[in-house]
Enzyme design. Structure first.
Site, PDB file in Angstrom:
ATOM      1  N   ARG A  70      -3.939   0.641   1.818  1.00 27.06           N
ATOM      2  CA  ARG A  70      -3.007   0.409   2.972  1.00 27.06           C
ATOM      3  C   ARG A  70      -3.572   0.137   4.343  1.00 27.06           C
ATOM      4  O   ARG A  70      -4.744   0.911   4.536  1.00 27.06           O
ATOM      5  CB  ARG A  70      -2.043   1.535   3.051  1.00 27.06           C
ATOM      6  CG  ARG A  70      -1.161   1.591   2.142  1.00 27.06           C
ATOM      7  CD  ARG A  70      -0.028   2.873   2.418  1.00 27.06           C
ATOM      8  NE  ARG A  70      -0.546   4.142   2.157  1.00 27.06           N
ATOM      9  CZ  ARG A  70      -0.821   4.698   3.291  1.00 27.06           C
ATOM     10  NH1 ARG A  70      -0.877   4.317   4.588  1.00 27.06           N
ATOM     11  NH2 ARG A  70      -1.582   6.084   2.953  1.00 27.06           N
ATOM     12  N   TYR A 199      -2.073  -5.366  -2.198  1.00 27.13           N
ATOM     13  CA  TYR A 199      -2.287  -3.935  -2.451  1.00 27.13           C
ATOM     14  C   TYR A 199      -0.902  -3.370  -2.388  1.00 27.13           C
ATOM     15  O   TYR A 199      -0.078  -3.644  -1.578  1.00 27.13           O
ATOM     16  CB  TYR A 199      -3.202  -3.470  -1.628  1.00 27.13           C
ATOM     17  CG  TYR A 199      -2.964  -1.813  -1.804  1.00 27.13           C
ATOM     18  CD1 TYR A 199      -3.835  -1.229  -2.763  1.00 27.13           C
ATOM     19  CD2 TYR A 199      -2.591  -0.916  -0.896  1.00 27.13           C
ATOM     20  CE1 TYR A 199      -3.599   0.137  -3.444  1.00 27.13           C
ATOM     21  CE2 TYR A 199      -2.354   0.324  -1.291  1.00 27.13           C
ATOM     22  CZ  TYR A 199      -3.069   0.920  -2.217  1.00 27.13           C
ATOM     23  OH  TYR A 199      -3.047   2.128  -2.412  1.00 27.13           O
ATOM     24  N   LYS A 208       6.566   2.608   0.702  1.00 26.93           N
ATOM     25  CA  LYS A 208       6.433   3.068   1.647  1.00 26.93           C
ATOM     26  C   LYS A 208       7.333   2.496   2.881  1.00 26.93           C
ATOM     27  O   LYS A 208       7.785   2.922   3.931  1.00 26.93           O
ATOM     28  CB  LYS A 208       4.940   3.004   2.126  1.00 26.93           C
ATOM     29  CG  LYS A 208       3.976   3.651   1.160  1.00 26.93           C
ATOM     30  CD  LYS A 208       4.194   5.059   0.935  1.00 26.93           C
ATOM     31  CE  LYS A 208       2.984   5.862   0.170  1.00 26.93           C
ATOM     32  NZ  LYS A 208       3.225   7.181  -0.039  1.00 26.93           N
ATOM     33  N   HIS A 228       7.891  12.116   2.691  1.00 24.56           N
ATOM     34  CA  HIS A 228       6.565  11.772   1.692  1.00 24.56           C
ATOM     35  C   HIS A 228       6.542  13.035   0.825  1.00 24.56           C
ATOM     36  O   HIS A 228       5.472  13.938   1.160  1.00 24.56           O
ATOM     37  CB  HIS A 228       5.405  11.543   2.625  1.00 24.56           C
ATOM     38  CG  HIS A 228       4.409  10.790   2.057  1.00 24.56           C
ATOM     39  ND1 HIS A 228       2.865  10.876   2.437  1.00 24.56           N
ATOM     40  CD2 HIS A 228       4.371  10.292   0.801  1.00 24.56           C
ATOM     41  CE1 HIS A 228       2.104  10.292   1.926  1.00 24.56           C
ATOM     42  NE2 HIS A 228       2.966   9.874   0.596  1.00 24.56           N
ATOM     43  N   SER A 250      -1.910  11.480   1.816  1.00 22.04           N
ATOM     44  CA  SER A 250      -2.156  10.820   0.683  1.00 22.04           C
ATOM     45  C   SER A 250      -3.440  11.326  -0.220  1.00 22.04           C
ATOM     46  O   SER A 250      -4.353  11.876   0.527  1.00 22.04           O
ATOM     47  CB  SER A 250      -2.524   9.166   0.995  1.00 22.04           C
ATOM     48  OG  SER A 250      -1.179   8.846   2.070  1.00 22.04           O
ATOM     49  N   CYS A 252      -4.199  13.836  -1.766  1.00 21.32           N
ATOM     50  CA  CYS A 252      -4.301  15.421  -1.741  1.00 21.32           C
ATOM     51  C   CYS A 252      -3.954  15.964  -3.092  1.00 21.32           C
ATOM     52  O   CYS A 252      -3.604  17.215  -3.075  1.00 21.32           O
ATOM     53  CB  CYS A 252      -3.606  15.968  -0.829  1.00 21.32           C
ATOM     54  SG  CYS A 252      -4.622  15.963   0.744  1.00 21.32           S
ATOM     55  N   ASP A 279       6.182  11.224  -4.949  1.00 26.73           N
ATOM     56  CA  ASP A 279       5.750  10.662  -3.657  1.00 26.73           C
ATOM     57  C   ASP A 279       6.979  10.739  -2.670  1.00 26.73           C
ATOM     58  O   ASP A 279       6.494  10.872  -1.340  1.00 26.73           O
ATOM     59  CB  ASP A 279       5.161   9.362  -3.700  1.00 26.73           C
ATOM     60  CG  ASP A 279       4.352   8.724  -2.721  1.00 26.73           C
ATOM     61  OD1 ASP A 279       3.402   9.632  -2.154  1.00 26.73           O
ATOM     62  OD2 ASP A 279       4.692   7.611  -2.500  1.00 26.73           O
ATOM     63  N   ARG A 377      -5.951   2.556  -9.000  1.00 24.15           N
ATOM     64  CA  ARG A 377      -4.466   2.914  -9.320  1.00 24.15           C
ATOM     65  C   ARG A 377      -4.043   2.869 -10.801  1.00 24.15           C
ATOM     66  O   ARG A 377      -4.398   1.957 -11.405  1.00 24.15           O
ATOM     67  CB  ARG A 377      -3.428   2.516  -8.317  1.00 24.15           C
ATOM     68  CG  ARG A 377      -3.774   2.676  -6.755  1.00 24.15           C
ATOM     69  CD  ARG A 377      -3.316   3.941  -6.209  1.00 24.15           C
ATOM     70  NE  ARG A 377      -3.460   4.259  -5.106  1.00 24.15           N
ATOM     71  CZ  ARG A 377      -2.719   5.062  -4.126  1.00 24.15           C
ATOM     72  NH1 ARG A 377      -1.521   5.604  -4.772  1.00 24.15           N
ATOM     73  NH2 ARG A 377      -2.907   5.440  -2.948  1.00 24.15           N
TER      74      ARG A 377
HETATM   75  C1  OXD Z   1      -0.161   6.890  -0.452  1.00 27.28           C
HETATM   76  C2  OXD Z   1       0.489   6.638  -1.724  1.00 27.28           C
HETATM   77  O1  OXD Z   1      -1.025   6.040   0.144  1.00 27.28           O
HETATM   78  O2  OXD Z   1       1.383   7.104  -2.134  1.00 27.28           O
HETATM   79  O3  OXD Z   1       0.486   7.887   0.201  1.00 27.28           O
HETATM   80  O4  OXD Z   1      -0.130   5.664  -2.254  1.00 27.28           O
HETATM   81 MN    MN Z   2       2.147   8.636  -0.822  1.00 24.39          MN
END
Ligand code: OXD
Ligand code: MN
Length: 593
Positions: A70, A199, A208, A228, A250, A252, A279, A377
């Site tokens: 991102r 992306y 998002k 989130h 993100s 974690c 998410d 991913r």
């Molecule tokens: C993020 C994702 O970047 O979930 O938070 O991809």
């Molecule tokens: Mn996320």
């Protein structure tokens, strides 16, 4: 196929006039469509078919080299009044935003197909779901949206039948030039424009952009929360399921936590984990005074590196079929691998940049050359996850007993603590901070404040967002309890103090016991922590001293933390609710007492 929905037809025509595609294709979501799209992309090389015996239904994609995460510095909220976007967002006026992006979109789809994807975030037809229509010139995006959302004919039929409103999501790759890339949100027009990136986080606009940035804006207006957060259920042997919603920045480990397997030492207790989402949570107050959560998505877009049969056996089972892999290492046998994946490390392959790769290669600085990008991913249908809940299609969702905030803090925060009440919990969420990871462009390791893990995703002024959280708390007669966890604390030698992964269930067990009023806690200056023997450590060899390190509260560190919080809160000026400053001062007092 076209549409009887006049506004939709008009909008599609407008976008086609701007982007000038060769052809407009309406996506119906059928298998036939999927097969056709895959065939087309195999032919152009956009996607590569993986070994269909070992990985049935799986495909492989490589993004442009400059398009792997991102791009927050190119992400904007475009409101008429700049204050409504707040200091937490980049801002452009709607007029400037449309103009700048239109200049990039103009004629950008000649010799390309413009796909129209009607999609629903949340179960199709639920009063709590939101419908969007994404336009895109990327077949890869269509294939990802098929997994991540409910999309196609059923959604278009519903939209036509109800003549309903929809979020206008225009996406185009243009020339994938980072200098001609913009991710724009127009909350006042229910519109998203994203151009110049393919992306996921920039291009799958239901995720998002709609579910968090526009979602949070709508949540404030309509009285709900778009967060989130992962959602998971912890079922005890009596059949009681305690549901939690948890926010972490993100990368974690939200995906791992949402589907953890009980560790050996706790197996005797017979817990089962139910995954609801990894998410995003949309949460509403119901007539019972509790907070209920749904996962608006239908798939997972997870980080590959570090995922293996030990860290997340459930996801390893899930991604064996019908999965799109992006920017991982492609092996000779047309299977895939990534750093921190299951052994053996392949001797060679083709890396995420399309170059020949051999294991152990180093670059001119002596650093290992990675086979997979750190933010590579997998996109996988949520139904593939063995621990999937049977409540996914309930429009109502699941009742939330606890909200958990967490971050990566090498020194500061103890393994777990509980807020004294809702208002204090909002303060705990508002003061979250973490070390930067590969999911965002920028310097890895740098500590940044990330309240409720929403800093990059809150679609309006965050001062007002905290106020909204406070209002929500007042409306609930049985609000969830709020906790903070830190799986990432390190010792003097830089070693993680807590094993993490499945063992995190030991902490969740304590949290659920607190929610059921089954255990007392110890009051400290920062919150309530477990009594010494209240976290079940069976099967772990952790000394008392070790546990003390995990729970130590160093007042000096906290005082320094207060300085950081003060500076951060001040950036919101007088939109920061006075209750947050009150919590700040009382924490300061408790720390100096
Ligand atoms: C993020 C994702 O970047 O979930 O938070 O991809
Ligand atoms: Mn996320």
């Amino acid at each position: 196929m076209s549409t009887k929905h006049k506004e939709l037809a008009h909008w599609v025509k407008e976008c086609a006039e701007l982007c000038k595609p060769d052809k407009v294709v309406w996506c119906d979501g059928s298998d036939e469509e999927k097969n056709r799209l895959e065939k087309d992309t195999f032919r152009t090389g956009e996607l590569i078919k993986l070994d269909q015996k070992k990985l049935p239904g799986c495909v492989y994609n490589r993004t442009a080299i400059n398009d792997v995460a991102r791009t927050e510095h190119l992400t904007y909220v475009c409101t008429r009044d700049k204050n409504n976007a707040g200091p937490n967002n980049n801002w452009l006026s709607p007029k400037d935003g449309y103009q700048k992006a239109a200049d990039i979109f103009r004629n950008s789809m000649h010799d390309r197909i413009m796909y129209i994807i009607p999609f629903s975030m949340g179960p199709v037809g639920s009063p709590f779901s939101k419908i969007g229509v994404q336009i895109t010139d990327s077949a890869y995006v269509v294939l990802n949206m098929r997994i991540m959302t409910r999309m196609g004919k059923a959604v278009l039929d519903l939209l036509e039948k109800t003549n309903g409103d929809f979020t206008r999501c225009l996406h185009g790759k243009a020339d994938l030039d980072v200098n001609r890339r913009l991710i724009l949100h127009f909350p006042e027009d229910n519109t998203i424009w994203s151009v110049g990136s393919g992306y996921g986080g920039n291009a799958l606009l239901g995720k998002k952009c709609l579910s968090l940035r526009l979602g949070s804006y709508l949540g404030q207006r309509e009285g709900w929360l778009a967060e989130h957060m992962l959602i998971m259920g912890i079922e005890d042997p009596q059949g009681y399921i305690g549901y939690i919603a948890a926010a972490f920045p993100s990368a974690c480990g939200k995906t791992n936590l949402a589907m953890l397997l009980p560790p050996e030492g706790l197996k005797r207790k017979g817990y089962r984990i139910w995954t609801v989402g990894d998410d995003i949570a949309w949460m509403r107050i119901d007539t019972d005074g509790r907070l209920w959560a749904v996962n608006p998505e239908n798939g997972l877009f997870g980080v590959a590196p570090g995922t293996n049969s030990r860290t997340n056996p459930n996801i390893m089972a899930a991604i064996k079929k019908n999965t799109i892999y992006t920017n991982v290492l492609l092996k000779k046998d047309k299977t895939v691998w990534w750093e921190g994946g299951d052994p053996p490390v392949p001797a060679n392959g083709i890396d995420w940049q399309g170059r020949a790769w051999t294991s152990g290669q180093i670059d001119e600085n002596g650093e290992p050359i990675l086979g997979a990008h750190p933010n590579s991913r997998f996109t996988v249908p949520i139904q593939n996850v063995p621990s999937i809940t049977n409540r996914l299609e309930h429009h109502h969702g699941v009742p939330i007993a606890a909200i958990i905030f967490g971050g990566r803090r090498a020194r500061l925060a103890p393994l777990v603590y509980e807020a004294f009440n809702w208002q204090h919990g909002v303060f705990v969420g508002a003061t979250m901070a973490s070390e930067r990871t590969a999911a965002q462009v920028g310097k890895i390791g740098e500590v940044r404040r990330d309240p409720m893990a929403m800093l990059p995703f809150c679609g309006y002024n965050m001062g007002k967002y905290f106020a909204h959280w406070l209002v929500m708390g007042k409306k609930m007669s049985a609000a969830p309890r709020i906790f903070n966890v830190n799986w990432f604390r390190k010792d003097e030698k830089g070693q993680f103090l807590w094993p993490g992964f499945g063992d995190n269930l030991r902490v969740l067990e304590w949290i659920i016991s607190r929610c059921k009023n089954e255990v007392d806690a110890l009051k400290t200056s920062i919150g309530n922590v477990p009594h010494e023997n209240d976290i079940d450590l069976t099967g772990l060899r952790l000394t008392r001293e070790h546990m003390h390190k995990l729970f130590a509260i160093h007042k000096k560190d906290w005082q320094q933390e207060l300085e950081g919080i003060d500076a951060f809160f001040k950036t919101f000026g007088n939109t920061m609710p006075k209750e947050m400053w009150h919590e700040y001062r009382t924490l300061q007092k408790r720390l100096t007492a």
